[in-house]
Motif scaffolding. Structure first.
Motif, PDB file in Angstrom:
ATOM      1  N   ASP A 150       0.865  -1.222  -0.090  1.00  0.00           N
ATOM      2  CA  ASP A 150      -0.283  -0.137  -0.149  1.00  0.00           C
ATOM      3  C   ASP A 150       0.656   1.114   0.193  1.00  0.00           C
ATOM      4  OD1 ASP A 150      -2.457  -1.384   0.469  1.00  0.00           O
ATOM      5  OD2 ASP A 150      -2.068  -1.392   2.316  1.00  0.00           O
ATOM      6  N   LYS A 151       2.266   0.955   0.673  1.00  0.00           N
ATOM      7  CA  LYS A 151       2.786   2.337   0.599  1.00  0.00           C
ATOM      8  C   LYS A 151       4.564   2.131  -0.118  1.00  0.00           C
ATOM      9  CE  LYS A 151       5.009   5.394   4.127  1.00  0.00           C
ATOM     10  NZ  LYS A 151       5.422   5.474   5.665  1.00  0.00           N
ATOM     11  N   THR A 152       4.601   3.223  -1.293  1.00  0.00           N
ATOM     12  CA  THR A 152       6.218   3.408  -1.621  1.00  0.00           C
ATOM     13  C   THR A 152       6.845   3.736  -1.349  1.00  0.00           C
ATOM     14  OG1 THR A 152       4.881   4.612  -3.513  1.00  0.00           O
ATOM     15  CG2 THR A 152       4.958   2.034  -3.837  1.00  0.00           C
ATOM     16  N   MET A 153       8.423   4.350  -1.463  1.00  0.00           N
ATOM     17  CA  MET A 153       8.654   5.601  -0.933  1.00  0.00           C
ATOM     18  C   MET A 153       8.857   6.226  -2.827  1.00  0.00           C
ATOM     19  SD  MET A 153      12.739   5.368   0.850  1.00  0.00           S
ATOM     20  CE  MET A 153      12.597   3.854   2.131  1.00  0.00           C
ATOM     21  N   ARG A 154       9.502   7.468  -2.407  1.00  0.00           N
ATOM     22  CA  ARG A 154       9.852   8.277  -3.475  1.00  0.00           C
ATOM     23  C   ARG A 154      10.850   8.461  -4.286  1.00  0.00           C
ATOM     24  NH1 ARG A 154       9.319  14.543  -1.650  1.00  0.00           N
ATOM     25  NH2 ARG A 154       9.538  14.330  -4.172  1.00  0.00           N
ATOM     26  N   GLU A 155      11.112   8.752  -5.198  1.00  0.00           N
ATOM     27  CA  GLU A 155      12.643   8.025  -5.091  1.00  0.00           C
ATOM     28  C   GLU A 155      13.494   9.302  -5.636  1.00  0.00           C
ATOM     29  OE1 GLU A 155      14.723   6.998  -9.810  1.00  0.00           O
ATOM     30  OE2 GLU A 155      13.261   7.516  -9.879  1.00  0.00           O
ATOM     31  N   ALA A 156      12.951  10.040  -4.975  1.00  0.00           N
ATOM     32  CA  ALA A 156      14.515  11.151  -4.269  1.00  0.00           C
ATOM     33  C   ALA A 156      14.699  11.039  -2.639  1.00  0.00           C
ATOM     34  CB  ALA A 156      13.776  12.482  -4.577  1.00  0.00           C
ATOM     35  N   THR A 157      13.777  10.315  -1.984  1.00  0.00           N
ATOM     36  CA  THR A 157      13.375   9.465  -0.969  1.00  0.00           C
ATOM     37  C   THR A 157      14.348   8.960  -0.396  1.00  0.00           C
ATOM     38  OG1 THR A 157      11.780  10.923  -0.354  1.00  0.00           O
ATOM     39  CG2 THR A 157      12.100   9.164   1.464  1.00  0.00           C
ATOM     40  N   ALA A 158      14.390   8.008  -1.440  1.00  0.00           N
ATOM     41  CA  ALA A 158      15.171   6.525  -0.975  1.00  0.00           C
ATOM     42  C   ALA A 158      16.523   6.965  -1.513  1.00  0.00           C
ATOM     43  CB  ALA A 158      14.918   5.642  -2.023  1.00  0.00           C
ATOM     44  N   GLU A 159      16.827   7.759  -2.850  1.00  0.00           N
ATOM     45  CA  GLU A 159      17.947   8.243  -3.166  1.00  0.00           C
ATOM     46  C   GLU A 159      18.690   8.757  -1.901  1.00  0.00           C
ATOM     47  OE1 GLU A 159      20.627   9.378  -7.011  1.00  0.00           O
ATOM     48  OE2 GLU A 159      18.484   9.503  -7.323  1.00  0.00           O
ATOM     49  N   SER A 160      18.533   9.852  -1.654  1.00  0.00           N
ATOM     50  CA  SER A 160      18.477  10.307  -0.601  1.00  0.00           C
ATOM     51  C   SER A 160      19.163   9.887   1.044  1.00  0.00           C
ATOM     52  CB  SER A 160      17.682  11.586  -0.021  1.00  0.00           C
ATOM     53  OG  SER A 160      18.544  12.880   1.057  1.00  0.00           O
ATOM     54  N   ARG A 161      18.267   8.840   0.935  1.00  0.00           N
ATOM     55  CA  ARG A 161      18.818   8.091   2.603  1.00  0.00           C
ATOM     56  C   ARG A 161      19.630   7.224   1.984  1.00  0.00           C
ATOM     57  NH1 ARG A 161      14.815   6.941   6.684  1.00  0.00           N
ATOM     58  NH2 ARG A 161      13.004   9.232   6.790  1.00  0.00           N
ATOM     59  N   LEU A 162      19.742   6.409   1.248  1.00  0.00           N
ATOM     60  CA  LEU A 162      20.701   5.544   0.604  1.00  0.00           C
ATOM     61  C   LEU A 162      22.600   6.556   0.828  1.00  0.00           C
ATOM     62  CD1 LEU A 162      21.190   2.929   0.006  1.00  0.00           C
ATOM     63  CD2 LEU A 162      21.089   3.263  -2.035  1.00  0.00           C
ATOM     64  N   ASN A 163      21.980   7.498  -0.134  1.00  0.00           N
ATOM     65  CA  ASN A 163      22.893   7.725   0.059  1.00  0.00           C
ATOM     66  C   ASN A 163      23.908   8.721   1.079  1.00  0.00           C
ATOM     67  OD1 ASN A 163      24.668   8.609  -2.423  1.00  0.00           O
ATOM     68  ND2 ASN A 163      22.272   9.050  -3.390  1.00  0.00           N
ATOM     69  N   LEU A 164      22.855   9.072   2.060  1.00  0.00           N
ATOM     70  CA  LEU A 164      23.126   9.509   3.695  1.00  0.00           C
ATOM     71  C   LEU A 164      24.110   8.308   4.168  1.00  0.00           C
ATOM     72  CD1 LEU A 164      22.777  11.940   5.504  1.00  0.00           C
ATOM     73  CD2 LEU A 164      21.023  11.025   6.698  1.00  0.00           C
ATOM     74  N   LEU A 165      23.331   7.108   4.381  1.00  0.00           N
ATOM     75  CA  LEU A 165      23.667   5.899   4.707  1.00  0.00           C
ATOM     76  C   LEU A 165      25.318   5.856   4.576  1.00  0.00           C
ATOM     77  CD1 LEU A 165      21.295   3.477   4.439  1.00  0.00           C
ATOM     78  CD2 LEU A 165      22.210   5.065   6.979  1.00  0.00           C
ATOM     79  N   THR A 166      25.568   5.366   3.093  1.00  0.00           N
ATOM     80  CA  THR A 166      26.808   5.856   2.337  1.00  0.00           C
ATOM     81  C   THR A 166      28.224   6.713   2.721  1.00  0.00           C
ATOM     82  OG1 THR A 166      26.269   6.223   0.465  1.00  0.00           O
ATOM     83  CG2 THR A 166      26.261   4.223   0.070  1.00  0.00           C
ATOM     84  N   ARG A 167      27.784   7.457   3.613  1.00  0.00           N
ATOM     85  CA  ARG A 167      29.100   8.674   4.243  1.00  0.00           C
ATOM     86  C   ARG A 167      28.670   8.676   5.445  1.00  0.00           C
ATOM     87  NH1 ARG A 167      25.203  12.297   0.630  1.00  0.00           N
ATOM     88  NH2 ARG A 167      24.292  12.958   2.436  1.00  0.00           N
ATOM     89  N   GLN A 168      28.890   7.907   5.741  1.00  0.00           N
ATOM     90  CA  GLN A 168      27.858   7.412   7.432  1.00  0.00           C
ATOM     91  C   GLN A 168      30.002   6.510   8.189  1.00  0.00           C
ATOM     92  OE1 GLN A 168      26.556   9.446   9.678  1.00  0.00           O
ATOM     93  NE2 GLN A 168      25.215  10.178   7.601  1.00  0.00           N
ATOM     94  N   SER A 169      30.319   7.141   8.914  1.00  0.00           N
ATOM     95  CA  SER A 169      31.168   6.470  10.065  1.00  0.00           C
ATOM     96  C   SER A 169      30.318   4.901  11.081  1.00  0.00           C
ATOM     97  CB  SER A 169      31.833   7.457  11.380  1.00  0.00           C
ATOM     98  OG  SER A 169      31.375   7.887  11.468  1.00  0.00           O
ATOM     99  N   VAL A 170      31.254   3.929  11.123  1.00  0.00           N
ATOM    100  CA  VAL A 170      30.661   3.258  11.945  1.00  0.00           C
ATOM    101  C   VAL A 170      29.786   3.555  12.792  1.00  0.00           C
ATOM    102  CG1 VAL A 170      31.117   1.185  13.291  1.00  0.00           C
ATOM    103  CG2 VAL A 170      32.794   0.980  11.770  1.00  0.00           C
TER     104      VAL A 170
END
Length: 247
Positions: A150-170
């Motif tokens: 019933d619910k999907t994620m906006r493409e811009a949101t998905a890309e933003s959240r994924l990129n945020l995770l990839t920039r993190q330290s442990v």
């Protein structure tokens, strides 16, 4: 229903973890068995689930209730802190899912004693070591509308959240990951917990390669979905285009 202490596979002689793709079959078997055990435990024991959920976003010294469940699964007494934290974080994220995510065997239809104890699941058969489904695949799936969701994620949101995770330290990854995973689960997107456990374990040394895999998986699947969507539109246009009248 009672809980018995899980008997984790003994791999004290295993080599130290390497890059995830080269992880030994024993490590993969342990991670898969650990995930299955936590899911089964959360379904059968609300108290244990509460204890695991209490560790969300907390460091190892602030989760005393989790130790009775997680500690027996740590590979050795001298398990590196990054590996320990990965096990605890994944367990807490599994437990934080809605109750509907956990299903117990039906005593009316399954050959299962409803008064039986919850034993640690046996490790899955040895297979070829390799990658499971990355977090990039999960985010790509969250964007796509599919039957039963019933619910999907906006493409811009998905890309933003994924990129945020990839920039993190442990520490940053452990801090941001629970919210991102909760969003995925709210979209009814499955998470490969065993693969995520592997990635968290190796993040400090191999974050660049893991990041590359997450992003490549995401954009590869998004491109495939876009091509399929375009093909469907073309087919619909063709079907809806009236034929020229016969001369």
């Amino acid at each position: 229903m009672t809980m018995t202490t899980p008997q984790a596979p003994d791999d004290s002689s295993l080599p130290q973890p390497a890059i995830p793709k080269q992880a030994t079959a024993e490590h993969r078997r342990r991670e898969t068995a650990f995930v299955a055990w936590v899911e089964q435990l959360c379904a059968a024991d609300p108290g244990a689930r509460t204890a695991l959920r209490s560790g969300l976003r907390k460091n190892l010294d602030a989760v005393p209730q989790m130790h009775r469940v997680v500690a027996p699964w740590l590979p050795t007494d001298s398990t590196p802190t990054d590996t320990q934290r990965a096990y605890y974080t994944v367990a807490s994220m599994i437990a934080a899912q809605p109750s509907s995510a956990f299903v117990l065997p039906n005593p009316l239809t399954d050959d299962h004693d409803q008064h039986a104890t919850v034993d640690a699941p046996q490790p899955s058969p040895r297979g070829t070591p390799g990658f499971g489904q990355s977090l990039g695949i999960a985010f790509a799936k969250a964007v796509v509308q599919s039957p039963g969701r019933d619910k999907t994620m906006r493409e811009a949101t998905a890309e933003s959240r994924l990129n945020l995770l990839t920039r993190q330290s442990v520490p940053g990854l452990h801090r941001h990951l629970p919210a991102a995973v909760a969003y995925l689960r709210a979209c009814d997107v499955p998470v490969d917990w065993a693969q995520l456990l592997t990635d968290l374990t190796h993040w400090r040394r191999h974050s660049g390669r893991i990041t590359r895999r997450w992003l490549q998986d995401y954009y590869r699947l998004r491109e495939k979905d876009n091509r399929q969507a375009a093909a469907r539109r073309d087919e619909e246009d063709t079907q809806n285009t009236p034929e020229d009248p016969a001369p």
